[in-house]
Design a protein around this motif. Structure first.
Motif, PDB file in Angstrom:
ATOM      1  N   GLN A  50      -2.222 -11.843   0.094  1.00 34.47           N
ATOM      2  CA  GLN A  50      -1.493 -11.421   1.299  1.00 34.47           C
ATOM      3  C   GLN A  50      -1.473 -10.012   1.609  1.00 34.47           C
ATOM      4  OE1 GLN A  50       2.249 -13.439   0.588  1.00 34.47           O
ATOM      5  NE2 GLN A  50       1.666 -15.270   1.967  1.00 34.47           N
ATOM      6  N   GLY A  51      -2.890  -9.739   1.397  1.00 36.43           N
ATOM      7  CA  GLY A  51      -2.844  -8.044   1.493  1.00 36.43           C
ATOM      8  C   GLY A  51      -4.305  -7.520   2.372  1.00 36.43           C
ATOM      9  N   THR A  52      -4.273  -6.604   2.543  1.00 35.31           N
ATOM     10  CA  THR A  52      -5.509  -6.068   3.435  1.00 35.31           C
ATOM     11  C   THR A  52      -6.320  -5.078   2.573  1.00 35.31           C
ATOM     12  OG1 THR A  52      -3.771  -5.667   5.003  1.00 35.31           O
ATOM     13  CG2 THR A  52      -5.972  -4.471   5.543  1.00 35.31           C
ATOM     14  N   THR A 107      -1.071   5.772   3.884  1.00 35.15           N
ATOM     15  CA  THR A 107      -1.322   4.374   3.933  1.00 35.15           C
ATOM     16  C   THR A 107      -0.994   3.908   2.449  1.00 35.15           C
ATOM     17  OG1 THR A 107      -3.218   4.948   4.942  1.00 35.15           O
ATOM     18  CG2 THR A 107      -3.192   2.530   4.235  1.00 35.15           C
ATOM     19  N   HIS A 127       1.723 -10.769  -5.362  1.00 35.56           N
ATOM     20  CA  HIS A 127       1.634 -10.316  -4.074  1.00 35.56           C
ATOM     21  C   HIS A 127       1.132  -8.576  -4.144  1.00 35.56           C
ATOM     22  CE1 HIS A 127       2.441 -13.771  -1.962  1.00 35.56           C
ATOM     23  NE2 HIS A 127       3.794 -14.054  -2.769  1.00 35.56           N
ATOM     24  N   ALA A 128       0.458  -8.252  -3.023  1.00 40.06           N
ATOM     25  CA  ALA A 128       0.016  -6.819  -2.820  1.00 40.06           C
ATOM     26  C   ALA A 128      -0.228  -6.615  -1.323  1.00 40.06           C
ATOM     27  CB  ALA A 128      -1.215  -6.473  -3.826  1.00 40.06           C
ATOM     28  N   GLU A 129       0.547  -5.661  -0.940  1.00 39.04           N
ATOM     29  CA  GLU A 129      -0.041  -5.120   0.540  1.00 39.04           C
ATOM     30  C   GLU A 129      -1.295  -4.755   0.662  1.00 39.04           C
ATOM     31  OE1 GLU A 129       2.826  -3.726  -0.968  1.00 39.04           O
ATOM     32  OE2 GLU A 129       4.566  -5.173  -0.118  1.00 39.04           O
ATOM     33  N   LEU A 130      -1.733  -3.951  -0.245  1.00 40.44           N
ATOM     34  CA  LEU A 130      -3.243  -3.360  -0.179  1.00 40.44           C
ATOM     35  C   LEU A 130      -4.117  -3.774  -1.274  1.00 40.44           C
ATOM     36  CD1 LEU A 130      -2.229   0.266   0.436  1.00 40.44           C
ATOM     37  CD2 LEU A 130      -2.333  -1.624   2.271  1.00 40.44           C
ATOM     38  N   LYS A 166       3.703   1.218  -1.205  1.00 39.71           N
ATOM     39  CA  LYS A 166       2.878  -0.039  -1.289  1.00 39.71           C
ATOM     40  C   LYS A 166       2.610  -0.652  -2.911  1.00 39.71           C
ATOM     41  CE  LYS A 166       2.171  -0.316   3.199  1.00 39.71           C
ATOM     42  NZ  LYS A 166       2.313   0.983   3.739  1.00 39.71           N
ATOM     43  N   ARG A 167       2.505  -1.972  -2.617  1.00 42.24           N
ATOM     44  CA  ARG A 167       2.138  -2.578  -4.025  1.00 42.24           C
ATOM     45  C   ARG A 167       0.652  -2.745  -3.753  1.00 42.24           C
ATOM     46  NH1 ARG A 167       6.149  -7.439  -3.496  1.00 42.24           N
ATOM     47  NH2 ARG A 167       5.345  -7.262  -1.366  1.00 42.24           N
TER      48      ARG A 167
END
Ligand SMILES: [Zn+2]
Ligand SMILES: [Zn+2]
Length: 230
Positions: free
Chosen positions: A148-150, A187, A114-117, A191-192
């Motif tokens: 599930q990242g942007t 930003t 998983h990574a947010e970015l 974050k991951r």
């Protein structure tokens, strides 16, 4: 419109999808070539994806920044995988992005993450202008939903640097090391992050990106590439 652009548009119409293995028209990858793709061999290093040394010493890991927790690759950079990477650098090759994304997602499903970015390795401003798009950004778009990242395409900025070929080995290392900047530290902080690139050769570029993101406060930086040199 520039003549080069006009010719490219014509080429896109005249030359639709071609198989990355045998160049047959009408499909980006035929069934026969799909079976021959250069997947990474068994026994590569779990962290860096390269071949281990004779005594379990991993040369690939030694060359990677400690800020990178892992580098996952779908393929060895050879044969049809190399053709795909080279073709995607042209506008007329952009139809390959969904196919390449399919293999990147397969790689991620084998080792979920998983990574947010999701951050593509950026091009320098001049090359970005010339090419009109960043091929790594196209690949980043393909995997963002799965982790599930942007996608944050401007999380890193690449400064113009003298071409690597004109420099000595030591100069090259420094040249790459300060080639990146993180203009949006807020930003990135905490974050991951999943870094995405089309190809890794020495690992110097992806390492420099990871260092820059770690300096900006990233919690974890992993990398996903379509192909790598072993
Ligand atoms: Zn084929
Ligand atoms: Zn390794």
């Amino acid at each position: 419109m520039l003549l080069a652009d006009a010719l490219r548009l014509v080429a896109e119409g005249v030359f639709p999808a071609r198989c990355i293995g045998c160049e047959r028209r009408g499909t980006p990858l035929c069934d026969a070539c799909r079976r021959e793709l250069p997947f990474l061999p068994d026994g590569v290093c779990h962290r860096c994806g390269s071949r281990r040394g004779a005594r379990g010493v991993c040369r690939g890991c030694r060359r990677l920044s400690s800020a990178l927790s892992s580098v996952r690759a779908a393929f060895v950079y050879e044969g049809a995988a190399r053709t795909a990477v080279l073709t995607l650098k042209f506008r007329s090759g952009r139809y390959l992005a969904p196919l390449m994304g399919e293999f990147l997602r397969e790689t991620l499903r084998a080792h979920p993450l998983h990574a947010e970015l999701v951050v593509p390795v950026p091009l320098g401003p001049r090359r970005r202008r010339e090419r009109g798009f960043n091929q790594s950004e196209l690949l980043a778009q393909e995997v963002a939903a799965l982790v599930q990242g942007t996608v944050v395409a401007d999380a890193l900025e690449r400064r113009e640097r003298p071409p690597q070929q004109t420099l000595t080995a030591v100069e090259r290392m420094h040249n790459v090391a300060d080639a990146f900047a993180c203009p949006c530290r807020r930003t990135v902080h905490g974050k991951r992050i999943l870094l995405v690139d089309d190809v890794v050769t020495t690992g110097a570029t992806i390492s420099a990106c990871a260092d820059t993101l770690a300096d900006a406060g990233a919690r974890r930086v992993s990398a996903l590439v379509f192909a790598r040199d072993l």
